[in-house]
Design an enzyme around this catalytic site. Structure first.
Site, PDB file in Angstrom:
ATOM      1  N   LYS A  80       1.118  -1.436   0.151  1.00 33.22           N
ATOM      2  CA  LYS A  80      -0.229  -0.044   0.253  1.00 33.22           C
ATOM      3  C   LYS A  80       0.440   1.254  -0.278  1.00 33.22           C
ATOM      4  O   LYS A  80       1.550   1.377   0.616  1.00 33.22           O
ATOM      5  CB  LYS A  80      -1.253  -0.004   1.175  1.00 33.22           C
ATOM      6  CG  LYS A  80      -1.486  -0.704   1.347  1.00 33.22           C
ATOM      7  CD  LYS A  80      -3.350  -0.750   0.335  1.00 33.22           C
ATOM      8  CE  LYS A  80      -4.180  -1.903   0.289  1.00 33.22           C
ATOM      9  NZ  LYS A  80      -3.315  -2.946  -0.515  1.00 33.22           N
ATOM     10  N   ASP A  81       0.415   2.272  -1.190  1.00 32.51           N
ATOM     11  CA  ASP A  81       0.850   3.343  -0.747  1.00 32.51           C
ATOM     12  C   ASP A  81       1.637   4.094   0.522  1.00 32.51           C
ATOM     13  O   ASP A  81       0.902   3.957   1.493  1.00 32.51           O
ATOM     14  CB  ASP A  81       0.472   4.426  -1.078  1.00 32.51           C
ATOM     15  CG  ASP A  81      -0.645   3.786  -2.724  1.00 32.51           C
ATOM     16  OD1 ASP A  81       0.173   4.280  -3.544  1.00 32.51           O
ATOM     17  OD2 ASP A  81      -1.422   3.344  -2.621  1.00 32.51           O
TER      18      ASP A  81
END
EC number: 5.4.99.27
Length: 381
Positions: A80-81
């Site tokens: 995830k970012d």
């Protein structure tokens, strides 16, 4: 083939839309949707974690340090970012569950919060997610551009969008794919096998994006010109197609044309099959029942046939198809954006957008399609 980054074609033909987007915890949120329901029994604790300002790997390192669990014992479905507010599910051996609540404050100091605790009989593995829900806030948006954005979103909600790989596949300097090709050519090699595999996959991704852009170009030409003009175009490109087939292609209502020999797949997942009845498959594609796929070349890759193969050949590479550890696969050329919601806050000149994408698809591809900005390869999420 030229390995420098080339502009990738958009699906829709609107003029560029000017606004500001900052990939930050306030303006970009990602919520993981799990592949299956957790059973609430089993030897693995499953926690839903909210993080901010941390990559997934940095988060795992924090869990390891605080709980004393080995990173290899932690399971996660995807990365995830970092520059976003994200939630995702992490699994760990059940014996560490009692330590979670005791260390709540320690997690909070690291911008981590545990939202829920469940149990399951297996460890979460890479790919064990259905997709992601996204929220994006665009700033400095004029009322006119907000209206244009809504119109573009209506098209995307109806027809979908190109499933381009985002630029994080290619690195800060957009050169990961070049390093991947050098590895295949035995010109360079890194000590970590996972890094070598990732760089090779970046080269696969580069070829996929280039093929998808070429297919969009052909689709636009088919739609824009007469059958006679198209016959001349395909003849110049040494591509085999007759006038009856071109009439069928022009009649397809979808902006992305299904070609004879395309490798199709039931959407959002299912078996691969060849597109032979173009009118039928075009209608099913329009109904979002099936979608065409593009090549990720490798030793066991499934190749297209007929006209589709003639185009695909340019984006195949014998070093990929002969590389023992690069098996190859297919990836949807096109994805359908679901649960699209939007709101324009006029007094703040802000546009709020929510949507869902299946796993493996990038929010940056949607931003690219909305914004129509030149040099989109600088996106970072």
């Amino acid at each position: 083939m030229n390995l420098n980054f080339m502009p990738l074609l958009h699906a829709y033909n609107h003029a560029s839309i000017d606004f500001h987007f900052n990939s930050s915890a306030r303006d970009f949120c990602v919520h993981e949707v799990p592949l299956y329901e957790f059973s609430n029994t089993g030897e693995h604790a499953v926690i839903q974690v909210r993080k901010s300002g941390l990559s997934t790997l940095e988060m795992l390192q924090i869990f390891s340090q605080i709980l004393g669990v080995r990173i290899a014992e932690l399971g996660y479905a995807g990365l995830k970012d970092k520059n976003a507010l994200t939630t995702q599910f992490i699994s760990l051996p059940k014996k560490y569950a009692p330590l979670l609540e005791k260390n709540t404050s320690n997690f909070q100091e690291k911008n981590l919060k545990i939202l829920s605790l469940n149990y399951h009989h297996n460890k979460i593995k890479l790919g064990h997610l259905k997709g992601n829900r996204f929220f994006m806030r665009f700033k400095k948006m004029t009322p006119l551009n907000a209206q244009k954005t809504k119109q573009v979103l209506e098209q995307i909600a109806q027809f979908g969008m190109p499933n381009y790989f985002g630029s994080q596949r290619f690195g800060k300097f957009n050169d990961n794919h070049q390093e991947g090709l050098k590895i295949l050519q035995n010109q360079t090699k890194f000590a970590h096998q996972k890094l070598n595999a990732f760089l090779i996959s970046s080269y696969q991704s580069y070829l996929f994006n280039a093929l998808l852009s070429k297919r969009l170009e052909i689709s636009k030409i088919i739609s824009a010109f007469s059958v006679k003009e198209n016959l001349e175009f395909f003849k110049q490109k040494n591509l085999s197609v007759d006038s009856d087939t071109l009439k069928t292609l022009k009649n397809q209502a979808h902006p992305f044309k299904i070609l004879e020999g395309d490798v199709m797949c039931h959407y959002p997942y299912g078996k691969f099959f060849d597109a032979l009845e173009l009118e039928k498959e075009g209608e099913r594609f329009l109904k979002k029942e099936v979608a065409p796929t593009g090549l990720l070349d490798g030793k066991k890759a499934l190749y297209a046939k007929n006209l589709s193969l003639e185009i695909e050949k340019e984006f195949q590479h014998n070093l990929l198809s002969s590389h023992a550890k690069t098996l190859g696969s297919r990836r949807f050329f096109w994805v359908f954006v679901e649960n699209v919601t939007s709101q324009y806050v006029k007094e703040k000149a802000q546009f709020e957008l929510g949507f869902y994408l299946p796993k493996g698809s990038y929010a940056s591809a949607l931003l690219k399609e909305i914004k129509h900005e030149k040099g989109e390869n600088n996106d970072e999420f």
